[in-house]
Design a protein around this motif. Structure first.
Motif, short mmCIF file in Angstrom:
data_model
loop_
_atom_site.label_atom_id
_atom_site.label_comp_id
_atom_site.label_asym_id
_atom_site.label_seq_id
_atom_site.Cartn_x
_atom_site.Cartn_y
_atom_site.Cartn_z
N LEU A 17 -30.29 172.12 5.57
CA LEU A 17 -30.53 170.83 4.89
C LEU A 17 -31.77 170.88 4.00
O LEU A 17 -31.82 170.22 2.97
N ILE A 18 -32.73 171.69 4.43
CA ILE A 18 -33.97 171.81 3.65
C ILE A 18 -33.63 172.19 2.21
O ILE A 18 -34.18 171.64 1.25
N PHE A 19 -32.68 173.10 2.06
CA PHE A 19 -32.37 173.61 0.72
C PHE A 19 -31.46 172.68 -0.05
O PHE A 19 -31.30 172.79 -1.24
N ILE A 20 -30.81 171.78 0.69
CA ILE A 20 -29.94 170.83 0.01
C ILE A 20 -30.77 169.64 -0.47
O ILE A 20 -30.65 169.20 -1.60
N PHE A 21 -31.64 169.16 0.41
CA PHE A 21 -32.46 167.99 0.03
C PHE A 21 -33.50 168.34 -1.02
O PHE A 21 -33.71 167.63 -1.97
N LYS A 22 -34.15 169.47 -0.79
CA LYS A 22 -35.19 169.93 -1.71
C LYS A 22 -36.19 168.83 -2.08
O LYS A 22 -36.53 168.63 -3.24
N SER A 23 -36.54 168.04 -1.09
CA SER A 23 -37.51 166.97 -1.39
C SER A 23 -38.53 166.94 -0.27
O SER A 23 -38.37 167.59 0.75
N TRP A 24 -39.56 166.20 -0.48
CA TRP A 24 -40.62 166.16 0.53
C TRP A 24 -40.19 165.38 1.77
O TRP A 24 -40.82 165.42 2.80
N VAL A 25 -39.09 164.62 1.68
CA VAL A 25 -38.57 163.93 2.87
C VAL A 25 -37.69 164.88 3.66
O VAL A 25 -37.78 164.99 4.87
N GLY A 26 -36.83 165.57 2.92
CA GLY A 26 -35.81 166.42 3.57
C GLY A 26 -36.42 167.52 4.41
O GLY A 26 -35.95 167.79 5.53
N GLY A 27 -37.47 168.14 3.92
CA GLY A 27 -38.07 169.25 4.65
C GLY A 27 -38.53 168.85 6.04
O GLY A 27 -37.98 169.34 7.03
N PRO A 28 -39.50 167.93 6.10
CA PRO A 28 -39.98 167.50 7.42
C PRO A 28 -38.87 166.93 8.28
O PRO A 28 -38.84 167.17 9.49
N LEU A 29 -37.95 166.20 7.68
CA LEU A 29 -36.87 165.59 8.45
C LEU A 29 -36.03 166.67 9.11
O LEU A 29 -35.79 166.63 10.33
N SER A 30 -35.61 167.64 8.31
CA SER A 30 -34.74 168.65 8.92
C SER A 30 -35.54 169.54 9.86
O SER A 30 -35.03 170.03 10.84
N PHE A 31 -36.84 169.67 9.54
CA PHE A 31 -37.68 170.42 10.49
C PHE A 31 -37.70 169.71 11.84
O PHE A 31 -37.47 170.31 12.87
N GLY A 32 -37.97 168.41 11.78
CA GLY A 32 -38.02 167.62 13.03
C GLY A 32 -36.70 167.67 13.77
O GLY A 32 -36.68 167.90 14.99
N LEU A 33 -35.63 167.51 13.04
CA LEU A 33 -34.31 167.50 13.69
C LEU A 33 -34.00 168.85 14.32
O LEU A 33 -33.57 168.92 15.47
N SER A 34 -34.26 169.93 13.54
CA SER A 34 -33.93 171.23 14.10
C SER A 34 -34.85 171.58 15.26
O SER A 34 -34.45 172.26 16.19
N PHE A 35 -36.07 171.04 15.21
CA PHE A 35 -36.97 171.24 16.34
C PHE A 35 -36.39 170.58 17.59
O PHE A 35 -36.33 171.18 18.66
#
Lengths: 166, 372
Positions: free
Chosen positions: B311-329
């Motif tokens: 998702l990080i690479f799909i969102f490519k935004s400052w929201v998507g990164g942390p969000l998918s990081f949190g989710l995958s964590f």
């Protein structure tokens, strides 16, 4: 499903079976058996240790109870012995008192009886002697008095006079 | 223990989440959009691989560099063929061995001509011959590593018992309760005090084997052994064989004569036309359920986790990164639990089946837990 079958790698399957069976035998020999045996032995050891501790505790209690019982018994025995001794003593004293008393009584009675008989004998003796003496005196008196007629008459008169008075 | 464990786990999770460089991989095929690329990458990850690829990247010139090491390829194709997987160059070139040509296509080896032509049928499935492939693949390597780790870990635990007077030391303090749990709450609870001992080595081995491989699957090594259908099938086949070879007379009677003397023979005949095939089917369904459960759970875990990272690479935004990081964590945390849970469930159900097989009393009133 088609994809699953397509993904199925026969080589990997064979490797997995071989490796797993090998692993199973190696682990069984070098790990699971020693581990499970050690754990079992330990558990058995704990169990027996606990049981023997319990046993020892019980034995200890028994010993304490026994010694207490013995002590109690000894105390009771001492008590009873003392009591018995006291009783015996008392009885002996009482008995001897009794005996002494009866003996004394008996002796007194005997003495009394002897005194009585002595007294009786003495009295009888005295009576005999008095009688003999009186008879002797009377003989002498009569002999004296009846040596003459007058006196014999006078006596008769006196006697008759006495009878009259009566 | 718990703190260091948590620390290791966080480290693992962080490393795993850090492996997003993986997603940059592009094959020799022409450039595709990111979604398709991620999908392909995930599919590639889920499959076994002929070389141990740690990571790959593409430089400015569009050239792909792979970092890892090749593994031996062992083929049976009119004789044993052994060569290094480096000859495939990650599927880019044709390997020539003793006059035969082989090409790697979607992680599978096909026999081709000298040019590496692969012909397809209507459903785009390659029609080339697939030689019997006994290669030491990434999964085989991981199984070997796990096996050696288990042998080292538990034989040293066994030795520490004899050294320290039956008191575990070090890692043994962590593993001994698990071993005891498997013995008391899985083996004895399901098989019974009398017969559990003969099944203990298998139950312990399968539990730790699955658990460790599941845990390796969560590391950045990118392996997915227990999510491989061949591996779970092999395990299920072993369970099936043990169950039926240790089956008692009562067990077989329960399958072929489940009603016993409860009914006259003419009554039973009618019911048994339906009942006996179901019972026989059940013999196979039980291990089949085992293999599918483990495969599906582990594969699903990997797919979810990698999709979230993708998702990080799909969102490519400052929201998507942390969000998918949190989710995958968060999912990593759950996967950690699933790794243990699936090992437990596999062991538990295997023990349950062994329990049915080794039972020796009247079966008529047994609870029908077998079809879980």
């Amino acid at each position: 499903m088609d994809k699953l079958i397509n993904d199925f790698s026969f080589g990997l399957f064979i490797w997995q079976i071989v490796l797993f069976v090998l692993l199973l035998f190696l682990l069984r020999k070098f790990a699971w058996k020693p581990i499970l045996n050690a754990v079992n032995d330990r558990e058995e050891g704990i169990k027996t240790a606990l049981a023997s501790a319990e046993e020892a505790k019980k034995e200890m209690q028994n010993v304490t109870a026994d010694s207490e019982k013995l002590l109690k018994e000894a105390r009771a025995e001492r008590e009873s012995m003392l009591k018995e001794a006291r009783e015996i003593k008392n009885k002996m004293i009482a008995d001897s008192k009794e005996q002494a008393k009866t003996e004394g009584d008996k002796m007194i009675k005997q003495a009394q009886a002897a005194i009585e008989s002595e007294k009786k004998a003495a009295v009888a003796d005295i009576k005999n002697q008095v009688a003999e003496l009186s008879i002797e005196i009377a003989e002498k008196v009569i002999k004296e008095q009846l040596s003459n007629k007058d006196k014999q008459l006078k006596l008769v008169d006196d006697m008759l006079g006495d009878i009259k008075l009566n | 223990m718990r703190i260091t464990f948590l620390f290791k786990f966080l480290l693992t999770a962080a490393l795993f989440l850090g492996n997003n460089t993986f997603a940059k991989e592009t094959d020799s095929e022409p450039a595709k959009d990111t979604k398709a690329e991620i999908k392909e990458y995930i599919e590639h990850h889920l499959q076994d691989s002929h070389d141990f690829n740690l990571f790959s990247n593409t430089d400015e010139n569009g050239e792909v560099h792979h970092y890892g090491f090749p593994l031996p390829v062992i083929l049976w194709d009119d004789g044993l063929k052994v060569f290094s997987s480096s000859e495939f160059h990650h599927g880019e070139t044709v390997a020539e061995v003793d006059g035969s040509h082989y090409k790697l296509y979607h992680s599978k080896i096909y026999k081709t001509d000298a040019n590496g032509t692969i012909s397809y049928d209507e459903e785009h499935h390659p029609t080339n011959v697939r030689p019997l492939d006994f290669s030491i693949t990434k999964s085989v390597v991981m199984m070997l590593v796990t096996g050696l780790l288990l042998i080292w870990l538990f034989s040293s635990l066994a030795k520490s018992y004899s050294k320290n007077g039956a008191i575990p030391k070090g890692a043994g303090r962590f593993f001994e309760p698990i071993v005891l749990y498997i013995r008391d709450d899985i083996a004895i609870a399901n098989i019974g005090e009398k017969k559990y001992k003969r099944y203990m080595p298998f139950l312990l081995t399968v539990f730790f084997f699955i658990w460790f491989l599941n845990m390796f699957g969560l590391t950045p090594l990118g392996v997915n052994v227990t999510g491989n259908i061949a591996v779970t099938t092999a395990l299920a086949v072993i369970v099936f064989l043990i169950t039926n070879f240790t089956g008692t007379k009562d067990y077989w009677k329960h399958i072929f004569d489940p009603l016993g003397d409860g009914m006259p023979w003419f009554g039973k005949m009618i019911i048994y036309i339906i009942l006996v095939p179901i019972e026989i089917l059940g013999l196979f369904i039980k291990p089949f359920a085992l293999l599918i459960r483990l495969y599906a759970n582990m594969t699903a875990g990997h797919v979810v986790l990698m999709s979230l990272i993708g998702l990080i690479f799909i969102f490519k935004s400052w929201v998507g990164g942390p969000l998918s990081f949190g989710l995958s964590f968060a999912i990593s945390m759950i996967e950690l639990l699933v790794a243990l849970l699936q090992a437990y469930i596999f062991t538990m159900l295997a023990a349950l089946y062994f329990g049915f097989a080794s039972e020796e009393h009247d079966h008529n009133d047994e609870p029908e837990l077998a079809h879980l």
